[in-house]
Design a protein around this motif. Structure first.
Motif, PDB file in Angstrom:
ATOM      1  N   SER A  79       0.849  -1.189   0.000  1.00 20.52           N
ATOM      2  CA  SER A  79       0.000   0.000   0.000  1.00 20.52           C
ATOM      3  C   SER A  79       0.883   1.237   0.000  1.00 20.52           C
ATOM      4  N   MET A  80       0.365   2.291  -0.621  1.00 21.25           N
ATOM      5  CA  MET A  80       1.059   3.576  -0.666  1.00 21.25           C
ATOM      6  C   MET A  80       0.070   4.678  -0.323  1.00 21.25           C
ATOM      7  N   HIS A  81       0.494   5.578   0.559  1.00 25.09           N
ATOM      8  CA  HIS A  81      -0.324   6.701   1.003  1.00 25.09           C
ATOM      9  C   HIS A  81       0.428   8.007   0.749  1.00 25.09           C
ATOM     10  N   LYS A  82      -0.306   9.015   0.302  1.00 24.44           N
ATOM     11  CA  LYS A  82       0.272  10.339   0.059  1.00 24.44           C
ATOM     12  C   LYS A  82      -0.355  11.320   1.059  1.00 24.44           C
ATOM     13  N   PRO A  83       0.286  11.504   2.225  1.00 23.59           N
ATOM     14  CA  PRO A  83      -0.348  12.254   3.315  1.00 23.59           C
ATOM     15  C   PRO A  83      -0.457  13.763   3.117  1.00 23.59           C
ATOM     16  N   HIS A  84       0.277  14.331   2.178  1.00 22.27           N
ATOM     17  CA  HIS A  84       0.310  15.799   2.076  1.00 22.27           C
ATOM     18  C   HIS A  84      -0.449  16.375   0.889  1.00 22.27           C
ATOM     19  N   VAL A  85      -1.098  15.546   0.092  1.00 22.96           N
ATOM     20  CA  VAL A  85      -1.746  16.021  -1.133  1.00 22.96           C
ATOM     21  C   VAL A  85      -2.879  17.006  -0.829  1.00 22.96           C
ATOM     22  N   TYR A  86      -3.691  16.698   0.153  1.00 21.79           N
ATOM     23  CA  TYR A  86      -4.855  17.537   0.438  1.00 21.79           C
ATOM     24  C   TYR A  86      -4.686  18.362   1.711  1.00 21.79           C
ATOM     25  N   ASN A  87      -3.435  18.709   2.033  1.00 20.99           N
ATOM     26  CA  ASN A  87      -3.132  19.568   3.184  1.00 20.99           C
ATOM     27  C   ASN A  87      -3.802  19.091   4.475  1.00 20.99           C
ATOM     28  N   GLY A  88      -3.716  17.798   4.744  1.00 21.08           N
ATOM     29  CA  GLY A  88      -4.249  17.258   5.980  1.00 21.08           C
ATOM     30  C   GLY A  88      -5.733  16.967   5.972  1.00 21.08           C
ATOM     31  N   GLN A  89      -6.431  17.271   4.894  1.00 17.39           N
ATOM     32  CA  GLN A  89      -7.870  17.033   4.838  1.00 17.39           C
ATOM     33  C   GLN A  89      -8.215  15.627   4.354  1.00 17.39           C
ATOM     34  N   GLY A  90      -7.258  14.938   3.815  1.00 18.28           N
ATOM     35  CA  GLY A  90      -7.484  13.587   3.310  1.00 18.28           C
ATOM     36  C   GLY A  90      -6.177  12.995   2.844  1.00 18.28           C
ATOM     37  N   THR A  91      -6.117  11.694   2.788  1.00 16.33           N
ATOM     38  CA  THR A  91      -4.900  11.001   2.352  1.00 16.33           C
ATOM     39  C   THR A  91      -5.243  10.022   1.246  1.00 16.33           C
ATOM     40  N   PRO A  92      -4.889  10.341   0.002  1.00 18.73           N
ATOM     41  CA  PRO A  92      -5.126   9.355  -1.061  1.00 18.73           C
ATOM     42  C   PRO A  92      -4.194   8.159  -0.882  1.00 18.73           C
ATOM     43  N   ALA A  93      -4.708   6.991  -1.209  1.00 16.12           N
ATOM     44  CA  ALA A  93      -3.935   5.764  -1.049  1.00 16.12           C
ATOM     45  C   ALA A  93      -4.331   4.765  -2.123  1.00 16.12           C
ATOM     46  N   ILE A  94      -3.421   3.849  -2.382  1.00 18.96           N
ATOM     47  CA  ILE A  94      -3.673   2.765  -3.325  1.00 18.96           C
ATOM     48  C   ILE A  94      -3.000   1.517  -2.757  1.00 18.96           C
ATOM     49  N   SER A  95      -3.601   0.360  -2.969  1.00 17.32           N
ATOM     50  CA  SER A  95      -2.990  -0.874  -2.481  1.00 17.32           C
ATOM     51  C   SER A  95      -3.262  -2.005  -3.464  1.00 17.32           C
ATOM     52  N   LEU A  96      -2.460  -3.056  -3.333  1.00 19.94           N
ATOM     53  CA  LEU A  96      -2.599  -4.225  -4.197  1.00 19.94           C
ATOM     54  C   LEU A  96      -2.178  -5.463  -3.420  1.00 19.94           C
ATOM     55  N   SER A  97      -2.967  -6.503  -3.521  1.00 21.36           N
ATOM     56  CA  SER A  97      -2.665  -7.805  -2.938  1.00 21.36           C
ATOM     57  C   SER A  97      -2.653  -8.819  -4.072  1.00 21.36           C
ATOM     58  N   MET A  98      -1.600  -9.632  -4.123  1.00 18.16           N
ATOM     59  CA  MET A  98      -1.476 -10.612  -5.212  1.00 18.16           C
ATOM     60  C   MET A  98      -0.861 -11.902  -4.712  1.00 18.16           C
ATOM     61  N   THR A  99      -1.213 -13.000  -5.380  1.00 20.90           N
ATOM     62  CA  THR A  99      -0.513 -14.261  -5.191  1.00 20.90           C
ATOM     63  C   THR A  99       0.558 -14.360  -6.278  1.00 20.90           C
ATOM     64  N   ARG A 100       1.487 -15.270  -6.070  1.00 18.26           N
ATOM     65  CA  ARG A 100       2.524 -15.491  -7.086  1.00 18.26           C
ATOM     66  C   ARG A 100       1.890 -15.878  -8.423  1.00 18.26           C
ATOM     67  N   GLU A 101       0.852 -16.713  -8.395  1.00 18.97           N
ATOM     68  CA  GLU A 101       0.201 -17.145  -9.635  1.00 18.97           C
ATOM     69  C   GLU A 101      -0.415 -15.957 -10.377  1.00 18.97           C
ATOM     70  N   GLN A 102      -1.059 -15.065  -9.648  1.00 23.78           N
ATOM     71  CA  GLN A 102      -1.637 -13.873 -10.282  1.00 23.78           C
ATOM     72  C   GLN A 102      -0.540 -13.004 -10.879  1.00 23.78           C
ATOM     73  N   TRP A 103       0.544 -12.827 -10.159  1.00 20.39           N
ATOM     74  CA  TRP A 103       1.662 -12.015 -10.649  1.00 20.39           C
ATOM     75  C   TRP A 103       2.265 -12.641 -11.913  1.00 20.39           C
ATOM     76  N   GLN A 104       2.439 -13.972 -11.912  1.00 19.83           N
ATOM     77  CA  GLN A 104       2.996 -14.636 -13.088  1.00 19.83           C
ATOM     78  C   GLN A 104       2.091 -14.490 -14.303  1.00 19.83           C
ATOM     79  N   ARG A 105       0.782 -14.598 -14.114  1.00 19.21           N
ATOM     80  CA  ARG A 105      -0.155 -14.417 -15.236  1.00 19.21           C
ATOM     81  C   ARG A 105      -0.087 -12.989 -15.771  1.00 19.21           C
ATOM     82  N   MET A 106       0.031 -12.024 -14.879  1.00 22.27           N
ATOM     83  CA  MET A 106       0.113 -10.627 -15.295  1.00 22.27           C
ATOM     84  C   MET A 106       1.391 -10.359 -16.089  1.00 22.27           C
ATOM     85  N   ARG A 107       2.476 -11.017 -15.728  1.00 28.37           N
ATOM     86  CA  ARG A 107       3.773 -10.815 -16.374  1.00 28.37           C
ATOM     87  C   ARG A 107       3.934 -11.632 -17.655  1.00 28.37           C
ATOM     88  N   ALA A 108       3.024 -12.583 -17.893  1.00 33.70           N
ATOM     89  CA  ALA A 108       3.161 -13.450 -19.081  1.00 33.70           C
ATOM     90  C   ALA A 108       2.794 -12.727 -20.352  1.00 33.70           C
TER      91      ALA A 108
END
Length: 127
Positions: free
Chosen positions: A98-127
């Motif tokens: 996960s990644m959070h950007k705490p300063h984008v909205y001057n303390g009013q909000g923190t945009p974030a993005i995350s990803l969960s994967m298995t090795r099999e999912q990662w291998q299919r994505m890279r194929a």
């Protein structure tokens, strides 16, 4: 949390050139990164041997390497780079970042993005 799995975690705050907002294009900004890498307990014959466990330094160095990248609009591309490093360790069967950007909205909000994967999912994505 995965039962019967080791979990190596890294938390880091880096200075990353990222974002689509015009205010985000003037230089690097703080990004908080959390990464988990799981490996089955049975896959580790000797938990005292760094070559047999999940090496969290690999994860930390992959996160820090992102600071060298040119500006990118989306955190997703940065997450995928760290995911590649994590799955570069054969023992790892799944990962979460996960990644959070705490300063984008001057303390009013923190945009974030995350990803969960298995090795099999990662291998299919890279194929």
């Amino acid at each position: 949390m995965l039962a019967n799995h080791w979990c190596a975690s890294v938390d880091a705050t880096i200075q990353l050139r990222t974002g689509c907002n015009p205010l985000e294009k003037h230089g690097p900004q703080a990004v908080q990164v959390h990464a988990d890498a799981w490996a089955p307990m049975d896959a580790v014959a000797d938990p005292h041997d760094i070559r047999q466990v999940v090496d969290y330094e690999v994860i930390f160095l992959a996160i820090r390497k992102l600071e060298q990248n040119a500006h990118c609009e989306c955190l997703e591309s940065s997450i995928l780079e760290v995911m590649d490093a994590i799955f570069g360790m054969p023992i790892v069967t799944s990962a979460f970042i996960s990644m959070h950007k705490p300063h984008v909205y001057n303390g009013q909000g923190t945009p974030a993005i995350s990803l969960s994967m298995t090795r099999e999912q990662w291998q299919r994505m890279r194929a």
